[in-house]
Design an enzyme around this catalytic site. Sequence first.
Site, PDB file in Angstrom:
ATOM      1  N   LYS A   1      -3.430  -5.111  -3.298  1.00  0.00           N
ATOM      2  CA  LYS A   1      -2.078  -4.754  -3.747  1.00  0.00           C
ATOM      3  C   LYS A   1      -1.861  -5.285  -5.160  1.00  0.00           C
ATOM      4  O   LYS A   1      -2.240  -6.426  -5.465  1.00  0.00           O
ATOM      5  CB  LYS A   1      -1.070  -5.391  -2.781  1.00  0.00           C
ATOM      6  CG  LYS A   1       0.387  -5.058  -3.071  1.00  0.00           C
ATOM      7  CD  LYS A   1       1.276  -5.756  -2.042  1.00  0.00           C
ATOM      8  CE  LYS A   1       2.737  -5.405  -2.215  1.00  0.00           C
ATOM      9  NZ  LYS A   1       3.592  -6.111  -1.224  1.00  0.00           N
TER      10      LYS A   1
ATOM     11  N   SER B   1       6.420  -2.861   1.210  1.00  0.00           N
ATOM     12  CA  SER B   1       5.974  -2.512  -0.111  1.00  0.00           C
ATOM     13  C   SER B   1       4.458  -2.387  -0.266  1.00  0.00           C
ATOM     14  O   SER B   1       3.993  -1.794  -1.246  1.00  0.00           O
ATOM     15  CB  SER B   1       6.493  -3.543  -1.115  1.00  0.00           C
ATOM     16  OG  SER B   1       6.015  -4.837  -0.787  1.00  0.00           O
TER      17      SER B   1
ATOM     18  N   SER C   1       6.495  -6.512   4.478  1.00  0.00           N
ATOM     19  CA  SER C   1       5.734  -5.593   3.620  1.00  0.00           C
ATOM     20  C   SER C   1       4.271  -5.396   3.962  1.00  0.00           C
ATOM     21  O   SER C   1       3.624  -4.525   3.383  1.00  0.00           O
ATOM     22  CB  SER C   1       5.840  -6.024   2.166  1.00  0.00           C
ATOM     23  OG  SER C   1       7.038  -5.518   1.637  1.00  0.00           O
TER      24      SER C   1
HETATM   25  N1  GLN Z   1      11.485  -4.320   2.375  1.00  0.00           N
HETATM   26  C1  GLN Z   1      11.859  -5.684   2.168  1.00  0.00           C
HETATM   27  C2  GLN Z   1      12.500  -5.818   0.806  1.00  0.00           C
HETATM   28  O1  GLN Z   1      12.737  -4.844   0.214  1.00  0.00           O
HETATM   29  C3  GLN Z   1      10.648  -6.576   2.287  1.00  0.00           C
HETATM   30  C4  GLN Z   1       9.752  -6.491   1.135  1.00  0.00           C
HETATM   31  C5  GLN Z   1       8.529  -7.361   1.228  1.00  0.00           C
HETATM   32  O2  GLN Z   1       8.176  -7.863   2.302  1.00  0.00           O
HETATM   33  N2  GLN Z   1       7.903  -7.575   0.080  1.00  0.00           N
HETATM   34  O3  GLN Z   1      12.764  -6.873   0.334  1.00  0.00           O
END
Ligand code: GLN
Length: 484
Positions: free
Chosen positions: A78, A153, A177
């Site tokens: 990532k 993400s 994420s």
């Molecule tokens: N979807 C969550 C957010 O927008 C978690 C994101 C993540 O775990 N990086 O913060």
Amino acid sequence: MELYDLTIHQAHELLARREISSVELTQALLDRIAAVDEKVKAYLCVLEEAALADAAAADRRRAEGEDHPLLGIPLAVKDVLTTRGIETTCGSRMLENFKPTFDATAIIKLRDAGAVLMGKTNTDEFAMGSTTENSAFFTTHNPWDLSRVPGGSSGGSAAATAAGECIAAIGSDTGGSIRQPASFCGVAGLKPTYGRVSRHGLVAFASSLDQVGALGKDVTDCALLLQTMAGHDPMDSTSAELPVPDYREGMDRSVAGIKLGVPREYFREGMQPEVEQAVRQALDVYESLGAELVDISMPHTDYCLSTYYVLAPAEASANLARFDGIRYGYSAPDAQDIWETYRKTRAEGFGPEVKRRIMLGTYALSTGYYDAYYLKAQKVRTLIKQDFDRAYAQVDALVAPTVPLTAFRIGEKIDDLLQLYLVDILTLSTNLAGICGVSIPCGMANGLPIGMQVLGNAYQEATVLRVAYAYEQATDWHLRRPPL
Ligand code: GLN
């Protein structure tokens, strides 16, 4: 079976027996990327030459007698982990063309083990999002249905793993994420305990919640990646000085007699019926394997969303202050003075979701509001953690759906913030409590994967992996591949 569909442990067997070379395997993946990434769009950059050079080096190391489960295995990373001399964008214009001077500790450990770095995968900007639609560059598509989101993400890493564009991948999980995109793409995703894997070189989003973890085609692959990345790092003061157990040892032990908690509040009104049904059937499988199911109540579950959306933006607003047009990445070219440099750089470099979080977080931390929002959220975080403490006093692990629904269409929720934030309602608590969890596929609905998560107490990754592995062995959801 095609080479690109192999798991880490299957590929390792072929490599160790000299039936294939890492160069062949890497080339097979590059061919696969060339064939499907136009549709999936999992990668922000593919390191064709460097990957083949890594593979050749791995083949030489093997010829000299070295062995490691990751030696010669092609992985995707990532794009929020720093890679020396290789673009690390965090899915943001702010860091377009930014080349870090050092590798993240997790990357160093993977490289030392001989893993091949295939490229950097797409992500929501600075990991803020649940669909990859917040990437400044493009949206990744779900390999099971290209009109749908892969989750996020770490959506690029999940899609690449599911589509056979890498053998396995690395992601990060601040509120879900890793587990959420794993669930949407039908792969396994492990979020380790806060402190288990070094965050040095993980570009910070919310420092008390962020954790580096693994996405693989099965539980064994997650265990192998965790094994390599885990451990204390003097460069990260929050990494734990605890020995790293052998995660594969005992992973295949029976779950007979093990106590699995079923948190009532995680089976929510309004969840997609097929998701509830699939997870309930998985619970039946556990019972048939001899596990004891225990009804558990986690009374503060409803507060997870609001607590997270005070704390994560507050921490983000502090962490993202460093992007000022002077130190890293983008700098507005036509600014007259330092204040204009700050203002223009941040106005032009950040996308709308990142700006929203910075504003929310700055507000929550400002004088007069700190006590009402930030401090209050910290207190509720303790209550959420205590729900887990009480649960783990009674059971060995918890089993619940990962996401209340399956992958939705690109564009469907991006303009409805509350609907979008609600997608993570079942994953946020793990990060707030600092514990660990793995999501594994447990069903299909209308051609789309369903995921369930096994959550364990802090540093109980071995238990979580063992529980997930037992289900995997009893079922075949992890063997399905998208019809690309
Ligand atoms: N979807 C969550 C957010 O927008 C978690 C994101 C993540 O775990 N990086 O913060």
